[in-house]
Scaffold this motif. Structure first.
Motif, short mmCIF file in Angstrom:
data_model
loop_
_atom_site.label_atom_id
_atom_site.label_comp_id
_atom_site.label_asym_id
_atom_site.label_seq_id
_atom_site.Cartn_x
_atom_site.Cartn_y
_atom_site.Cartn_z
N LEU A 77 -13.19 66.47 126.48
CA LEU A 77 -12.77 65.28 125.81
C LEU A 77 -13.67 64.08 126.08
N GLY A 78 -13.79 64.07 127.27
CA GLY A 78 -14.77 63.08 127.85
C GLY A 78 -16.25 63.00 127.27
N GLN A 79 -16.62 64.34 126.57
CA GLN A 79 -17.94 64.61 126.07
C GLN A 79 -18.19 64.45 124.89
N ARG A 80 -17.19 64.11 123.89
CA ARG A 80 -17.60 64.23 122.68
C ARG A 80 -16.47 62.92 121.88
N ARG A 81 -16.55 62.72 120.54
CA ARG A 81 -16.32 61.64 119.81
C ARG A 81 -15.00 62.44 119.22
N LEU A 82 -14.23 61.39 118.50
CA LEU A 82 -12.87 61.52 117.89
C LEU A 82 -13.18 62.59 116.67
N ARG A 83 -12.08 63.70 116.52
CA ARG A 83 -12.19 64.51 115.40
C ARG A 83 -11.29 63.91 114.39
N PRO A 84 -11.48 63.28 113.23
CA PRO A 84 -10.42 62.56 112.39
C PRO A 84 -10.25 63.47 111.12
N LEU A 85 -9.59 63.28 110.32
CA LEU A 85 -9.66 63.36 108.85
C LEU A 85 -10.18 62.27 108.03
N PRO A 86 -10.56 62.50 106.70
CA PRO A 86 -10.98 61.43 106.05
C PRO A 86 -9.98 60.32 105.86
N SER A 87 -8.83 60.71 105.87
CA SER A 87 -7.66 59.33 105.65
C SER A 87 -7.67 58.73 106.73
N GLY A 88 -8.19 59.28 107.92
CA GLY A 88 -7.86 58.31 109.05
C GLY A 88 -9.02 57.41 109.18
N LEU A 89 -10.07 57.32 108.50
CA LEU A 89 -11.32 56.51 108.63
C LEU A 89 -11.31 55.53 107.61
N ALA A 90 -10.68 55.61 106.36
CA ALA A 90 -10.71 54.56 105.49
C ALA A 90 -9.69 54.74 104.37
N GLY A 91 -9.72 53.77 103.50
CA GLY A 91 -8.63 53.87 102.34
C GLY A 91 -8.74 54.70 101.41
N ALA A 92 -8.00 55.34 100.61
CA ALA A 92 -8.37 56.28 99.48
C ALA A 92 -9.42 55.61 98.37
N ALA A 93 -9.99 56.48 97.65
CA ALA A 93 -10.95 56.10 96.66
C ALA A 93 -10.08 55.55 95.61
N GLU A 94 -10.51 54.41 94.95
CA GLU A 94 -9.81 53.65 93.81
C GLU A 94 -9.69 54.53 92.57
N HIS A 95 -10.74 55.41 92.33
CA HIS A 95 -10.51 55.92 90.85
C HIS A 95 -11.13 57.34 91.21
N ALA A 96 -11.01 58.20 90.15
CA ALA A 96 -11.33 59.78 90.36
C ALA A 96 -12.88 59.96 90.31
N THR A 97 -13.85 58.95 89.67
CA THR A 97 -14.98 59.13 89.31
C THR A 97 -15.95 58.61 90.28
N VAL A 98 -15.48 58.10 91.63
CA VAL A 98 -16.21 57.70 92.36
C VAL A 98 -17.20 58.69 93.08
N THR A 99 -18.48 58.22 93.48
CA THR A 99 -19.25 58.86 94.19
C THR A 99 -19.04 59.45 95.47
N LEU A 100 -18.86 60.76 95.77
CA LEU A 100 -18.55 61.30 97.20
C LEU A 100 -19.39 60.82 98.27
N GLU A 101 -18.90 60.86 99.36
CA GLU A 101 -19.83 60.26 100.57
C GLU A 101 -19.84 61.33 101.71
N ARG A 102 -20.69 62.15 101.69
CA ARG A 102 -20.69 63.38 102.76
C ARG A 102 -20.88 62.79 104.18
N ASP A 103 -20.42 63.04 104.97
CA ASP A 103 -20.81 62.85 106.32
C ASP A 103 -20.90 63.93 107.40
N SER A 104 -21.70 64.57 107.63
CA SER A 104 -22.07 65.89 108.40
C SER A 104 -22.17 65.63 109.83
N ASP A 105 -22.38 64.21 110.37
CA ASP A 105 -22.41 63.85 111.57
C ASP A 105 -21.14 63.68 112.30
N ILE A 106 -19.95 63.71 111.66
CA ILE A 106 -18.78 63.51 112.12
C ILE A 106 -18.39 64.81 112.67
#
Length: 329
Positions: A77-106
Motif C-alpha cells: 500500500l505504500g507503493q501505489r495510489r488509492l483504488r476508488p470507484l467512480p462515485s468516490g471521485l465526483a458527483g453523479a452525471a446530471e443527465h443521461a446523455t453526458v459524454t463518458l469520461e474514461r480514465d485508464s490511469d487510475i
C-alpha cells in the motif's frame, strides 16, 4: 512434520487450509483481487523461507501467517495510489446523455469472485463473511491509511485482541484503540451497514437476477426500469462518469447499451457476497465477447446499485468462458 516430509511439504500441508482466508484478508487490505493474489504468493514464499524458525509456542500458524500477510499488504500500500470507484471521485452525471469520461490511469477497485471466499459451515459466520467483503465496505476501506485499515480489519473482522494487533504493528494497545475509533467513524460515514440485503439463496433474489438478465438480453427498457430502485446508482470503471436515479440510469442504458435485442449475453455469477453477471457484447464475428463483470446490490425487492467493471482481465479470475455463441433472445 512427519519423518518422511520435507520442510516444503510440511509447510504446504499446514498452510493450505489458510489460503482462502489469507487471500480475502489481502483483498480487503488492497481492494484488488489481482494484487491480493500476488501478495498472497509473496506471503507464502516469505513464510516458507522462514518456516524452520517458526515457533508454535509463541503463536499459532494462522496468526503467524496473518502477521506476514498484513505487513506485506502495508508495504504494498505504500507503493501505489488509492483504488476508488467512480462515485468516490465526483458527483453523479446530471443527465443521461453526458459524454463518458474514461480514465485508464487510475488503479480502480476490483471485485472478488464468490468461489474464492472461505466457506464457513456456520450460517452466521457465512453472513458475517459476506458483510466483510461487500463492495461498499471495500471501497470505503480504500480511504483509510494502511495501518488504520489493518487495525480495523484485524480488530472488527478477525476479532484480534488489541494487544495482538499492537504487537504486529509494533505500537501500543492504546494507539490501536485510538486508530480503531477513527477508522470506525470513517467507515460509518462512508459505508453504513446494510440491514435489508437479501441472502444468496433467497428465491426472490434469484428471480430478480433472472429478470435482470432477460431485460438486458432483450433490450427491454421498461422491464429494466421495473427492477431498479428510485435512487439506484450505476457505475462503470474505468469510466469516471456515473449515474444516479432510476430515470437517469434507464435513460443512459436505453441510449448507450440497448441499441438492439441480442446485442448482449449475460451469465450469472457472484462476487463480494452479492449477485453478479458477466456481460458479453456481440462483435462483427457474430460471437459475444467479454465486456464487463457487473456486481449488483439488491435491497428489498429492487436493485439499488450496479457496478459494471469493464475489465476483461477479470474473466479468467472469475473462471468465465472467453466467449459466448450467437444468440437471439
Amino acid at each position: 512434520m512427519t519423518s518422511t516430509e520435507t520442510t516444503g511439504e510440511a509447510f504446504a500441508r499446514l498452510s493450505d487450509p489458510f489460503r482462502r482466508e489469507l487471500l480475502v484478508h489481502c483483498y480487503r487490505m488492497l481492494g484488488s483481487i489481482h494484487e491480493a493474489e500476488d501478495v498472497l504468493q509473496e506471503t507464502l514464499l516469505r513464510a516458507w523461507r522462514s518456516f524452520d524458525s517458526f515457533d508454535p509456542g509463541r503463536a499459532s500458524l494462522r496468526t503467524w501467517l496473518y502477521r506476514i500477510a498484513t505487513n506485506a499488504c502495508i508495504t504494498a500500500l505504500g507503493q501505489r495510489r488509492l483504488r476508488p470507484l467512480p462515485s468516490g471521485l465526483a458527483g453523479a452525471a446530471e443527465h443521461a446523455t453526458v459524454t463518458l469520461e474514461r480514465d485508464s490511469d487510475i488503479p480502480w477497485l476490483q471485485p472478488v469472485p464468490e468461489f474464492l471466499l472461505p466457506r464457513p459451515v456456520d450460517p452466521a459466520a457465512a453472513t458475517v463473511l459476506r458483510g466483510s467483503v461487500r463492495l461498499a465496505l471495500i471501497a470505503a476501506l480504500q480511504y483509510l491509511p494502511a495501518r488504520q485499515r489493518a487495525v480495523l480489519i484485524l480488530r472488527d473482522v478477525l476479532d484480534w485482541p488489541a494487544a495482538e494487533v499492537a504487537a504486529l504493528l509494533e505500537t501500543s494497545p492504546a494507539a490501536v484503540n485510538s486508530a480503531l475509533q477513527r477508522a470506525r467513524a470513517q467507515i460509518a460515514q462512508s459505508a453504513p451497514a446494510q440491514h435489508d440485503v437479501t441472502e444468496p439463496d433467497d428465491p426472490g433474489r434469484r428471480a430478480l437476477l433472472d429478470r435482470y438478465v432477460r431485460a438486458f438480453e432483450h433490450a427491454d427498457v421498461d422491464g429494466l426500469a421495473r427492477l431498479l430502485s428510485e435512487d439506484v446508482k450505476f457505475e462503470m470503471p474505468p469510466f469516471r462518469t456515473w449515474f444516479s436515479g432510476r430515470s437517469t440510469v434507464v435513460g443512459f442504458v436505453a441510449t448507450h447499451l440497448f441499441a438492439t435485442a441480442g446485442l448482449w449475453r449475460l451469465l450469472p455469477t457472484a462476487a463480494n457476497g452479492a449477485p453478479a453477471v458477466a456481460t458479453y457484447l456481440r462483435k462483427p464475428d457474430g460471437l459475444h465477447h467479454p465486456h464487463s463483470v457487473q456486481v449488483l446490490s439488491i435491497t428489498g425487492d429492487s436493485i439499488s446499485r450496479v457496478v459494471s467493471f469493464q475489465d476483461v482481465s477479470l474473466f479468467p479470475t472469475f473462471d468465465l468462458p472467453p466467449s459466448r455463441g450467437a444468440h437471439t433472445p
